[in-house]
Design a protein around this motif. Sequence first.
Motif, PDB file in Angstrom:
ATOM      1  N   UNK A   1       0.832  -1.204   0.000  1.00  0.00           N
ATOM      2  CA  UNK A   1       0.000   0.000   0.000  1.00  0.00           C
ATOM      3  C   UNK A   1       0.869   1.258   0.000  1.00  0.00           C
ATOM      4  N   UNK A   2       1.896   1.260   0.841  1.00  0.00           N
ATOM      5  CA  UNK A   2       2.770   2.429   0.920  1.00  0.00           C
ATOM      6  C   UNK A   2       3.483   2.663  -0.400  1.00  0.00           C
ATOM      7  N   UNK A   3       3.963   1.578  -1.019  1.00  0.00           N
ATOM      8  CA  UNK A   3       4.637   1.721  -2.310  1.00  0.00           C
ATOM      9  C   UNK A   3       3.679   2.295  -3.344  1.00  0.00           C
ATOM     10  N   UNK A   4       2.454   1.796  -3.340  1.00  0.00           N
ATOM     11  CA  UNK A   4       1.466   2.312  -4.277  1.00  0.00           C
ATOM     12  C   UNK A   4       1.215   3.791  -4.095  1.00  0.00           C
ATOM     13  N   UNK A   5       1.019   4.219  -2.862  1.00  0.00           N
ATOM     14  CA  UNK A   5       0.760   5.638  -2.602  1.00  0.00           C
ATOM     15  C   UNK A   5       1.979   6.495  -2.940  1.00  0.00           C
TER      16      UNK A   5
ATOM     17  N   UNK B   1      -0.683   6.582  -6.572  1.00  0.00           N
ATOM     18  CA  UNK B   1      -2.036   6.068  -6.757  1.00  0.00           C
ATOM     19  C   UNK B   1      -3.012   6.851  -5.879  1.00  0.00           C
ATOM     20  N   UNK B   2      -4.282   6.762  -6.234  1.00  0.00           N
ATOM     21  CA  UNK B   2      -5.318   7.509  -5.514  1.00  0.00           C
ATOM     22  C   UNK B   2      -6.095   6.645  -4.531  1.00  0.00           C
ATOM     23  N   UNK B   3      -6.079   5.348  -4.748  1.00  0.00           N
ATOM     24  CA  UNK B   3      -6.830   4.442  -3.875  1.00  0.00           C
ATOM     25  C   UNK B   3      -6.254   3.043  -3.999  1.00  0.00           C
ATOM     26  N   UNK B   4      -6.530   2.215  -3.003  1.00  0.00           N
ATOM     27  CA  UNK B   4      -6.007   0.850  -2.964  1.00  0.00           C
ATOM     28  C   UNK B   4      -7.142  -0.066  -2.518  1.00  0.00           C
TER      29      UNK B   4
ATOM     30  N   UNK C   1     -11.940  -0.317   7.096  1.00  0.00           N
ATOM     31  CA  UNK C   1     -10.592  -0.727   7.449  1.00  0.00           C
ATOM     32  C   UNK C   1     -10.148   0.026   8.680  1.00  0.00           C
ATOM     33  N   UNK C   2      -8.851  -0.012   8.969  1.00  0.00           N
ATOM     34  CA  UNK C   2      -8.367   0.715  10.142  1.00  0.00           C
ATOM     35  C   UNK C   2      -7.984   2.138   9.739  1.00  0.00           C
ATOM     36  N   UNK C   3      -7.602   2.918  10.732  1.00  0.00           N
ATOM     37  CA  UNK C   3      -7.318   4.326  10.498  1.00  0.00           C
ATOM     38  C   UNK C   3      -5.873   4.579  10.076  1.00  0.00           C
ATOM     39  N   UNK C   4      -5.098   3.506   9.899  1.00  0.00           N
ATOM     40  CA  UNK C   4      -3.696   3.699   9.535  1.00  0.00           C
ATOM     41  C   UNK C   4      -3.542   4.337   8.168  1.00  0.00           C
ATOM     42  N   UNK C   5      -4.568   4.224   7.334  1.00  0.00           N
ATOM     43  CA  UNK C   5      -4.529   4.892   6.030  1.00  0.00           C
ATOM     44  C   UNK C   5      -4.336   6.392   6.213  1.00  0.00           C
ATOM     45  N   UNK C   6      -5.129   6.996   7.096  1.00  0.00           N
ATOM     46  CA  UNK C   6      -5.005   8.428   7.357  1.00  0.00           C
ATOM     47  C   UNK C   6      -3.661   8.736   8.003  1.00  0.00           C
ATOM     48  N   UNK C   7      -3.301   7.978   9.025  1.00  0.00           N
ATOM     49  CA  UNK C   7      -2.062   8.236   9.757  1.00  0.00           C
ATOM     50  C   UNK C   7      -0.841   8.139   8.848  1.00  0.00           C
ATOM     51  N   UNK C   8      -0.842   7.158   7.954  1.00  0.00           N
ATOM     52  CA  UNK C   8       0.280   6.980   7.029  1.00  0.00           C
ATOM     53  C   UNK C   8       0.409   8.176   6.097  1.00  0.00           C
ATOM     54  N   UNK C   9      -0.731   8.650   5.581  1.00  0.00           N
ATOM     55  CA  UNK C   9      -0.693   9.801   4.671  1.00  0.00           C
ATOM     56  C   UNK C   9      -0.282  11.082   5.403  1.00  0.00           C
TER      57      UNK C   9
END
Length: 222
Positions: A87-91, A95-98, A185-193
């Motif tokens: 996911x991180x590599x994609x972002x 990319x805009x979404x996974x 999903x979990x909130x790590x998507x926001x935290x990672x960004x």
Amino acid sequence: MIKFLIVDDEEKIRDVAHEYAKASGLVCEQASDGAEAIEMIKNEDYDVVVLDVMMPNVDGFTACREIKKIKDVPIIMLSARQEEFDKLLGFELGIDDYVTKPFSPRELMARIKAVAERSKGLKHSVYSFSGLEVDITGRNLIVDGERINVTPKEFDLLVFLIQHKDQALSRDVLLDKVWNYNYYGDYRTVDTHIKMLRQNLGPYRDYIVTVRGTGYKFEVLN
């Protein structure tokens, strides 16, 4: 009408996407691998590209890099793997979404619409804060006179935070408004960004404030 390209070596997945696209009022074209997709994108314009990660010959990550060199088209990545690294590599590639397989075709259609509308719907505006400048129309982030490359999702997240300056925004709100769908999903998507965005903001990283127990806000204290 939104036109998207789905790129997957599994014919069944492409056919299902095609059928749901028709039912959703979308136009769907298909490619069976990354190499075919790259050639199609050279000759056609798409509002969104849905790109599988694991494909023979040219994999999704390689195809994504090449596509971004050709056109600035929003990309949704598909993968049967759930590793955070993927996911991180994609972002990082822009990319805009996974989307993780197996997925709901209806949800995929909703995400395609959301990504396409968000890409088209940004209004003209430039925000300036000291040495930080955010140009929405040109989708440029300038830090102390230097243009900084950020992913499309990082940029959208920053713009939303700025447009709601000084407001504490929960992760639920950010997922709903920036990703524009019900995120299961979990909130790590926001935290990672947020983490990646702060790194790119450099000396202005502290403009993004963590609100304990809530989420984040954009705040300029001068």
